[in-house]
Design a protein around this motif. Structure first.
Motif, PDB file in Angstrom:
ATOM      1  N   PHE A 196       0.832  -1.203   0.000  1.00 21.87           N
ATOM      2  CA  PHE A 196       0.000   0.000   0.000  1.00 21.87           C
ATOM      3  C   PHE A 196       0.869   1.257   0.000  1.00 21.87           C
ATOM      4  O   PHE A 196       0.491   2.286  -0.565  1.00 21.87           O
ATOM      5  CB  PHE A 196      -0.926   0.011   1.216  1.00 21.87           C
ATOM      6  CG  PHE A 196      -2.184  -0.777   1.034  1.00 21.87           C
ATOM      7  CD1 PHE A 196      -2.957  -0.619  -0.106  1.00 21.87           C
ATOM      8  CD2 PHE A 196      -2.607  -1.677   2.000  1.00 21.87           C
ATOM      9  CE1 PHE A 196      -4.125  -1.348  -0.285  1.00 21.87           C
ATOM     10  CE2 PHE A 196      -3.768  -2.402   1.840  1.00 21.87           C
ATOM     11  CZ  PHE A 196      -4.532  -2.244   0.688  1.00 21.87           C
ATOM     12  N   GLY A 197       2.027   1.177   0.650  1.00 19.42           N
ATOM     13  CA  GLY A 197       2.950   2.305   0.635  1.00 19.42           C
ATOM     14  C   GLY A 197       3.458   2.593  -0.767  1.00 19.42           C
ATOM     15  O   GLY A 197       3.501   3.757  -1.201  1.00 19.42           O
ATOM     16  N   PHE A 198       3.830   1.541  -1.483  1.00 20.39           N
ATOM     17  CA  PHE A 198       4.246   1.703  -2.879  1.00 20.39           C
ATOM     18  C   PHE A 198       3.102   2.243  -3.735  1.00 20.39           C
ATOM     19  O   PHE A 198       3.303   3.113  -4.591  1.00 20.39           O
ATOM     20  CB  PHE A 198       4.727   0.365  -3.457  1.00 20.39           C
ATOM     21  CG  PHE A 198       6.115  -0.029  -3.018  1.00 20.39           C
ATOM     22  CD1 PHE A 198       7.224   0.716  -3.410  1.00 20.39           C
ATOM     23  CD2 PHE A 198       6.314  -1.148  -2.229  1.00 20.39           C
ATOM     24  CE1 PHE A 198       8.501   0.361  -3.009  1.00 20.39           C
ATOM     25  CE2 PHE A 198       7.587  -1.511  -1.816  1.00 20.39           C
ATOM     26  CZ  PHE A 198       8.687  -0.755  -2.213  1.00 20.39           C
ATOM     27  N   GLY A 214       8.252   2.903   3.863  1.00 23.94           N
ATOM     28  CA  GLY A 214       8.807   2.919   5.212  1.00 23.94           C
ATOM     29  C   GLY A 214       7.807   3.390   6.236  1.00 23.94           C
ATOM     30  O   GLY A 214       7.648   2.766   7.304  1.00 23.94           O
ATOM     31  N   ILE A 215       7.102   4.478   5.944  1.00 25.94           N
ATOM     32  CA  ILE A 215       6.112   4.976   6.905  1.00 25.94           C
ATOM     33  C   ILE A 215       4.916   4.036   6.978  1.00 25.94           C
ATOM     34  O   ILE A 215       4.270   3.913   8.026  1.00 25.94           O
ATOM     35  CB  ILE A 215       5.655   6.419   6.539  1.00 25.94           C
ATOM     36  CG1 ILE A 215       4.891   7.035   7.714  1.00 25.94           C
ATOM     37  CG2 ILE A 215       4.788   6.426   5.287  1.00 25.94           C
ATOM     38  CD1 ILE A 215       5.658   7.095   9.002  1.00 25.94           C
ATOM     39  N   VAL A 244      11.844   7.718  12.246  1.00 26.58           N
ATOM     40  CA  VAL A 244      12.657   6.622  11.710  1.00 26.58           C
ATOM     41  C   VAL A 244      12.932   6.812  10.222  1.00 26.58           C
ATOM     42  O   VAL A 244      14.038   6.532   9.749  1.00 26.58           O
ATOM     43  CB  VAL A 244      11.959   5.270  11.970  1.00 26.58           C
ATOM     44  CG1 VAL A 244      12.642   4.142  11.194  1.00 26.58           C
ATOM     45  CG2 VAL A 244      11.966   4.948  13.459  1.00 26.58           C
ATOM     46  N   ILE A 245      11.949   7.278   9.470  1.00 25.86           N
ATOM     47  CA  ILE A 245      12.162   7.475   8.027  1.00 25.86           C
ATOM     48  C   ILE A 245      12.803   8.834   7.725  1.00 25.86           C
ATOM     49  O   ILE A 245      12.922   9.223   6.568  1.00 25.86           O
ATOM     50  CB  ILE A 245      10.846   7.340   7.239  1.00 25.86           C
ATOM     51  CG1 ILE A 245       9.882   8.486   7.574  1.00 25.86           C
ATOM     52  CG2 ILE A 245      10.205   5.983   7.473  1.00 25.86           C
ATOM     53  CD1 ILE A 245       8.689   8.578   6.645  1.00 25.86           C
ATOM     54  N   PHE A 250       1.993   0.591  10.490  1.00 22.90           N
ATOM     55  CA  PHE A 250       1.385  -0.713  10.779  1.00 22.90           C
ATOM     56  C   PHE A 250       1.878  -1.257  12.115  1.00 22.90           C
ATOM     57  O   PHE A 250       1.090  -1.771  12.920  1.00 22.90           O
ATOM     58  CB  PHE A 250       1.695  -1.699   9.660  1.00 22.90           C
ATOM     59  CG  PHE A 250       1.266  -3.107   9.964  1.00 22.90           C
ATOM     60  CD1 PHE A 250      -0.079  -3.431  10.036  1.00 22.90           C
ATOM     61  CD2 PHE A 250       2.205  -4.095  10.209  1.00 22.90           C
ATOM     62  CE1 PHE A 250      -0.481  -4.722  10.336  1.00 22.90           C
ATOM     63  CE2 PHE A 250       1.814  -5.381  10.508  1.00 22.90           C
ATOM     64  CZ  PHE A 250       0.464  -5.703  10.574  1.00 22.90           C
ATOM     65  N   ILE A 251       3.177  -1.130  12.363  1.00 23.55           N
ATOM     66  CA  ILE A 251       3.734  -1.565  13.647  1.00 23.55           C
ATOM     67  C   ILE A 251       3.087  -0.790  14.794  1.00 23.55           C
ATOM     68  O   ILE A 251       2.787  -1.347  15.857  1.00 23.55           O
ATOM     69  CB  ILE A 251       5.260  -1.382  13.663  1.00 23.55           C
ATOM     70  CG1 ILE A 251       5.923  -2.345  12.674  1.00 23.55           C
ATOM     71  CG2 ILE A 251       5.832  -1.606  15.068  1.00 23.55           C
ATOM     72  CD1 ILE A 251       7.418  -2.135  12.509  1.00 23.55           C
TER      73      ILE A 251
END
Length: 268
Positions: free
Chosen positions: A115-117, A149-150, A206-207, A155-156
């Motif tokens: 979904f990020g892509f 990455g986000i 983090v990103i 999700f985490i």
């Protein structure tokens, strides 16, 4: 575990929930252009190019759309076993209930990256269609890394919500509401330390996403604390899974307790 994940992807072909996810991942890019268009000149982002649009989409995704979308789809995948009454058949294979949950969560983690892509691709398409300039190889690579990455970090962040609400049938809809509030509330956290330990904002750190424009603060969050926060969230999720009892055992225990109480009453 591989068989569980493979089976989940096969079953996904029959579900329309993925279409909802794709729609949810399309809105952030459109919203970025729309808000820029209708905003007053004072509140508009100066030099709104593709790079600024990607940043705006990432912010909208992390704070609103991704927490809700991922909790909805992840919860739905688990809840289908309740609504379709397939758990009693699955347990005869046998498959450990904890492994079943883990397999579904791994499937959802892969979906979140995809979904990020997808969100990145839609952002570029919307930007080109609306005539926004500034596209370059550097910007493409940056967005190609930050968007998935986000997605994974977000999700985490909502994993404990998905996992906890999986313990009861249809409880995932309550988890969707909690995830919305969880993401939306992050927009009001200014303190650097709090931003480092608030899971949604930890993912942005983090990103290496610059939140200065969106949070009116130039003080950066702590990268180590942000990584540690997401690690703690994973640990918390593992503990929730570990202490989650299979539904048939819960029902059986309730029946046994009921019979035990009835026996005690009859003896007395």
């Amino acid at each position: 575990m591989f068989c569980i994940i493979k089976t989940e992807f096969i079953k996904l072909k029959r579900f329309h929930i993925l279409l909802i996810g794709m729609i949810g991942m399309t809105f952030p890019a459109i919203l970025s252009v729309f808000t820029q268009t209708v905003s007053t000149p004072e509140s508009q982002i100066k030099n709104f190019n593709i790079s600024a649009m990607i940043d705006n989409t990432i912010w909208n995704n992390a704070t609103i759309f991704m927490p809700v979308t991922f909790t909805l789809i992840g919860g739905y995948l688990i809840n289908r076993e309740y609504t379709d009454d397939t758990l009693k058949n699955i347990f005869t294979i046998p498959i450990n209930f904890q492994n079943l949950i883990i397999g579904k969560l791994i499937t959802m983690s892969i979906l979140s990256v995809l979904f990020g892509f997808y969100s990145f691709l839609i952002t570029i398409i919307v930007g080109l269609v609306t005539g926004i300039t500034g596209l370059s190889t550097t910007i493409l690579l940056k967005g190609l890394i930050q968007m998935p990455g986000i997605a994974l970090c977000t999700f985490i962040s909502v994993l404990p919500i998905i996992t906890f609400t999986s313990r009861k049938r249809d409880a995932f809809m309550g988890g969707v509401i909690i995830s919305f509030l969880f993401g939306y509330s992050s927009m009001f956290i200014k303190n650097a330390t709090l931003r480092s330990i608030y899971p949604i904002l930890s993912g942005l750190t983090v990103i290496r996403f610059d939140t200065g424009i969106y949070m009116n603060t130039a003080e950066p969050a702590n990268l180590f604390m942000s990584i540690l926060t997401l690690a703690v969230v994973l640990l918390l999720t593992s503990q929730i899974i570990l202490f989650t009892n299979p539904p048939h055992k819960t029902v059986k225990n309730k029946k046994n307790n009921k019979f035990l109480r009835q026996g005690q009453k009859s003896q007395s």
